[in-house]
Design an enzyme around this catalytic site. Structure first.
Site, short mmCIF file in Angstrom:
data_model
loop_
_atom_site.label_atom_id
_atom_site.label_comp_id
_atom_site.label_asym_id
_atom_site.label_seq_id
_atom_site.Cartn_x
_atom_site.Cartn_y
_atom_site.Cartn_z
N CYS A 286 0.73 -1.07 0.02
CA CYS A 286 0.03 0.17 -0.06
C CYS A 286 0.84 1.27 -0.08
O CYS A 286 1.46 1.49 1.18
CB CYS A 286 -0.93 -0.09 1.27
SG CYS A 286 -1.80 1.49 1.15
N ASN B 193 0.20 4.69 -0.06
CA ASN B 193 -0.15 5.86 0.69
C ASN B 193 -0.07 5.20 2.23
O ASN B 193 0.46 5.93 2.96
CB ASN B 193 -1.47 6.15 0.56
CG ASN B 193 -1.77 7.06 -0.50
OD1 ASN B 193 -0.66 7.86 -0.99
ND2 ASN B 193 -2.84 7.08 -1.25
N CYS C 98 -5.34 6.10 -3.63
CA CYS C 98 -4.50 4.65 -3.67
C CYS C 98 -3.26 4.89 -4.05
O CYS C 98 -3.15 5.40 -5.37
CB CYS C 98 -5.26 3.68 -4.40
SG CYS C 98 -4.52 2.10 -4.60
#
Length: 259
Positions: A76, A78, A198
């Site tokens: 991920c 972020n 995202c």
């Protein structure tokens, strides 16, 4: 048992952060169900995911990331930027760091904005008239002329759950090319809904845009529903490398989980 948590977001992509660096607590109580409940936006803290800042033998720290459905997930972007900021705020790192994630080693830089170096991307594949790419998480990229319409979630779900992608899941990005960069919307697997931003999806959109049209450069601003991010990279034939994702990472509040 009481466990302190912190809430951070990167362009609206929000996370529950847990400091596991010096804690002697057993995190086994963070079951899939418990994490899903904590991430629930009506009955819990509310978040797109939960991240544990964990110790590493050979690097500054390790990132352990769970989607809001409570399952451990792939990279991920972020979340990584928020974790870098979190580690810095707690004094575990200063201006630079190297950390482990599920997809390998990453570097981070702390400044007014937070930057994370993503893994190299080896190829882009086509799917009908669209594109599939893995930037640490799998992404489907579809170029569109219009983003602001009511059918986005329905259309994104039809891609995410088609026969090719249904079992493993895929994140779905609709991307619009504009004069000063890109605009996009993302539907995330594991969250099973649209998110405000995202990180790996933003990287996917930038790389695919350059792949599809080399006149689009390698320093790209991307506007998500939650704000603006920047992607810089080098392209070596079909390989993308030295990929940096940069943007804000902000602490919103902290509290205590009682179990």
């Amino acid at each position: 048992m009481k466990l302190k948590f912190y809430k951070y977001h990167g362009t609206g992509n929000d996370f529950i952060m847990i400091d596991g660096m010096t804690s002697s607590l057993d995190f086994d109580f963070l079951t899939q169900k418990k994490i899903a409940n904590l991430c629930h936006r009506r009955f819990g803290i509310g978040a797109d995911g939960l991240i544990i800042l964990s110790p590493s033998i050979s690097n500054d720290f390790k990132m352990v990331y769970f989607n809001s459905d409570g399952n451990e997930s792939t990279m991920c972007g972020n979340g990584a930027r928020c974790l870098i900021k979190f580690a810095s705020d707690l004094g575990h790192i200063s201006k630079k760091c190297t950390f482990e994630a599920i997809d390998g080693l990453h570097e981070g830089i702390v400044g007014d904005l937070i930057s994370v170096k993503m893994i190299d991307v080896l190829n882009v594949t086509t799917f009908d008239k669209d594109f599939v790419i893995d930037t640490g998480s799998p992404h489907y990229v579809k170029f569109v002329d219009k983003l602001d319409y009511d059918g986005f979630i329905k259309d994104a779900k039809s891609i995410r759950h088609n026969d090719t992608f249904d079992k493993e899941g895929i994140n779905v990005n609709f991307v619009k090319i504009v004069d000063d960069g890109l605009e996009m919307r993302t539907f995330e697997r594991g969250v099973e809904d649209e998110t405000y931003s995202c990180g790996t999806g933003v990287v996917a959109a930038a790389l695919v845009s350059h792949y599809a049209d080399s006149e689009i450069g390698n320093d790209i601003s991307v506007l998500t529903k939650g704000g603006e991010l920047n992607v810089k990279f080098d392209r070596n034939v079909e390989k993308f490398e030295n990929i940096w994702l940069t943007g804000p990472a902000i602490k919103t509040f902290s509290g205590v989980i009682e179990d």
